[in-house]
Design an enzyme around this catalytic site. Structure first.
Site, PDB file in Angstrom:
ATOM      1  N   CYS A 162       9.860  -2.983   5.156  1.00 51.24           N
ATOM      2  CA  CYS A 162       9.177  -3.872   4.215  1.00 51.24           C
ATOM      3  C   CYS A 162       9.164  -3.205   2.844  1.00 51.24           C
ATOM      4  CB  CYS A 162       7.754  -4.175   4.691  1.00 51.24           C
ATOM      5  SG  CYS A 162       6.639  -2.758   4.695  1.00 51.24           S
TER       6      CYS A 162
ATOM      7  N   HIS B 100      -1.922  -3.786   0.524  1.00 48.54           N
ATOM      8  CA  HIS B 100      -1.558  -2.374   0.425  1.00 48.54           C
ATOM      9  C   HIS B 100      -0.550  -2.181  -0.694  1.00 48.54           C
ATOM     10  CE1 HIS B 100       1.320  -4.261   3.201  1.00 48.54           C
ATOM     11  NE2 HIS B 100       2.207  -3.415   2.727  1.00 48.54           N
TER      12      HIS B 100
END
Length: 699
Positions: A218, A65
């Site tokens: 993250c 991603h």
């Protein structure tokens, strides 16, 4: 707004064998649906994200991603591999691959949907349904969270039946228990009366469960952030522990209630980027790990924080955090922190460089190079004489330039120890000027000052003295220590080194000067305004404090090389526009002005999209320009300004020729490398690129 995923974005028979091939296969589906405007640029962003940390998860899941300017709307593509693809998960290959694409300015609603998907991935029933799906439409429906009413009906009927059963039998079930208890109570009453005892006290309330607050985050803030949160919450439920998670993701974050934090028994930080407002958790047991640990071993983390609480292990009380440490990750090395501290000093120094240096250069342009011998304008100033105005500019610029070393030292110390570092830092920098230690002396003085203040801050101080520590004690003690070290210990050797370096620059000629110019050119173009670029620039500016022929040549070579990358990208987008995206072609127009103004950062958008081709090309051109500038004997007294200070350059025509040659070298290389990429990818290099609307654009 389109649906996040459709049947066209699902491949239930993904045949790719590597993660790069899988990402390309799924990205091509996104591009075909018009959701990705530049396939290669998007894949470069995916690869850059993958390089930060593997995206494979336990349970056979891969979630490549990224956020990208080449994505038009939040999009998800799903592929199912029969043989499995290695995404770096500890338990082996992944058979369920989700490619998540978010635009650079993704809205909170769609990012919330992506976070919901991330949480679903921790549900075995959800992943099992995807593995058994036979139709792309069914898989897309599952991922979107479409819940058919028929699937809900049996559960509702079962719940109703269970409720009815409990309603019909619950009271009857309770009655025998009450009757059984009655004789016992009656039997106990005489005993209580006979002994005169009071009525038995009610049983104590059960102890409150162990309470944990957690932060998950993250680098992208899309998937791992929410998966770690879901994993920790589930593990907490299984362990009988209350877990409250603050997800610091791309959609922003809702801060944990301060009272909840105050009442918490322990803290888990599962993150790969900065935890915002980390000082909230000072004084509590803390387990600090990467975000994947929160996904893969949440039960261990909960057990660890409970053990720390039982042993009484708590984090240190909050203390002032240095500005450059507030963004430090948990795994930042000392070298990374050192770079940040040095960059703090350089960033605060640059405005003084620009103001002072340009004023001095302008003074030379108006009054000639002998203007430095003019008397003080406070004693002699003639309003109608140009030389008086030139002297005024020179002396103002000289005062501004005189702050370079103290500001560098002061703000290096500030970056290390916050405001208490300013006083000893400035004192050390001023001493470096006094003993002629120059730029190197200021750099070392700043590091010493910051280290001394940090050491003092670690000493336990009686509460009665804490109020005067930052105002009196720390400035006094740290200034004495720094002054002693600079005057009597390190100052003289550094001053000797500075003098040797200055003499070496003054004597540079021939091959040595050309090699130095090439090295400085490589440094200026390696990170395009980053730390290495700033080191080369600071090295050149430091030589202007006591200018000589060698230092003026260095300044000329550094500025010339720094102009090459944006100018080369601008020329490349003009000559072969079909090799660049529409956005890059627009950036190319601005790069002409940025390059001409000596703003190397103008090439960053191109390097970010294609670093392996752009950066080597820029470095080659920069090295050629730096070497030629030295070979031509070009000099420069202004530390900035680009082509706008050409009248102040020695050998101006040769200087411009060096820049032009380097620009052409970089342009030719980047066009060659990009053309080879297109050919190897299977599309001819001469095929015109299309913009986001699908209209063919001619170069």
């Amino acid at each position: 707004m389109s649906e996040l995923i459709t049947a066209e974005l699902v491949d239930l028979d993904l045949s790719a064998e590597t993660k790069d091939a899988a990402a390309r296969s799924l990205a091509e589906r996104m591009a075909a649906s018009g959701r990705v405007t530049d396939l290669e640029g998007f894949l470069a962003d995916v690869a850059a994200r993958e390089a930060q940390m593997p995206t494979g998860l336990d349970g056979g899941i891969g979630i490549p991603h990224c956020r990208s300017t080449h994505v038009t709307e939040p999009t998800l593509a799903f592929g199912r591999s029969a043989s499995g693809i290695d995404f770096g998960a500890p338990d082996g290959p992944a058979d369920l691959i989700f490619l998540i694409a978010a635009p650079a300015g993704g809205d909170a609603d769609h990012l919330s949907i992506l976070s919901t998907l991330a949480r679903h991935l921790m549900d075995g029933e959800f992943t099992g349904a995807l593995r058994s799906a036979t139709e792309p439409g069914r898989a897309a429906s599952l991922i979107r969270g479409d819940a058919p009413e028929a699937a809900e009906a049996p559960e509702a009927a079962e719940a109703d039946a269970t409720g009815a059963d409990e309603a019909g039998t619950g009271k009857a079930a309770e009655e025998p228990t009450t009757a059984a208890e009655a004789p016992t109570t009656a039997a106990e009453e005489p005993t209580a009366a006979a002994t005169g005892a009071a009525t038995p006290e009610p049983a104590p309330e059960p102890a409150a469960p162990f309470r944990i607050v957690a932060i998950t985050s993250c680098p992208t803030g899309i998937a791992h952030t929410y998966m770690a949160a879901e994993s920790l919450e589930k593990a907490g439920t299984a362990a009988g522990v209350e877990v409250f998670v603050e997800t610091q993701g791309s959609a922003g974050f809702k801060r944990l209630d301060p009272q909840l934090v105050a009442d918490a028994d322990g803290v888990i930080l599962a993150h790969d980027v900065e935890v915002r407002d980390k000082e909230r958790f000072a004084g509590k047991p803390i387990v600090d790990v990467g975000v994947k640990a929160g996904i893969n071993r949440p039960a261990e983390l909960i057990a660890e924080v409970r053990q720390k609480a039982a042993r009484g292990e708590v984090s240190a009380p909050a203390r002032p955090t240095a500005p450059m440490d507030k963004g430090a990750g948990a795994t930042d090395s000392y070298a990374t922190r050192l770079r940040k501290w040095l960059m703090t000093g350089v960033s605060y120094m640059v405005p003084f460089v620009a103001a002072g240096g340009l004023l001095i250069a302008l003074a030379f342009a108006i009054g000639g190079y002998t203007i430095n011998k003019a008397p003080s304008v406070a004693d002699h100033f003639v309003w109608t004489e140009a030389t008086s105005w030139a002297a005024l500019l020179f002396q103002i610029g000289g005062v501004a330039f005189g702050f370079l070393v103290p500001v560098l030292a002061g703000f290096i110390a500030y970056g290390m120890a916050d405001r208490p570092g300013l006083v000893p830092g400035f004192v050390g920098g001023a001493i470096a000027l006094t003993i002629n230690a120059g730029f190197l002396g200021g750099l070392i003085a700043g590091l010493i000052a910051g280290a001394v203040v940090m050491a003092i801050q670690r000493v336990t101080i009686p509460p009665v003295l804490r109020g005067i520590m930052p105002v009196v004690v720390i400035p006094l003690i740290s200034s004495v220590i720094v002054g002693f070290l600079m005057f009597l210990v390190v100052g003289k050797p550094v001053a000797a080194l500075q003098k040797g370096l200055t003499d070496w620059l003054s004597g540079l000629s021939g091959a040595n000067a050309i090699i130095l110019g090439a090295i400085l050119g490589l440094m200026m173009c390696f990170d395009l305004g980053g730390p290495l670029n700033k080191v080369a620039y600071a090295f050149a500016v430091g030589g202007l404090a006591n200018p000589n022929e060698g230092s003026l040549k260095v300044m000329a070579a550094v500025m010339a090389a720094g102009m090459v990358p944006p100018l080369a990208m601008a020329l490349a987008t003009t000559v072969r526009g079909r090799l660049f995206t529409k956005a890059e072609r627009e950036n190319g127009k601005a790069a002409w002005v940025l390059g001409a103004s000596f703003i190397t950062e103008g090439a960053i958008p191109f390097a970010a999209a294609d670093p392996l081709r752009v950066i080597p090309s820029a470095m080659a051109g920069g090295a050629v320009t730096g070497a030629l500038s030295m070979a031509f004997g070009c000099t420069l007294r202004a530390p900035h300004g680009g082509i706008f200070v050409v009248p102040l350059i020695g050998q101006p025509l040769l200087y411009l020729l060096a820049i032009a040659i380097g620009t052409c070298v970089s342009t030719a290389l980047v066009i060659l490398l990009k053309g080879l990429r297109r050919t190897s990818a299977g599309s001819p290099a001469d095929t015109p690129a299309s913009d986001a609307s699908g209209v063919t654009v001619a170069a």
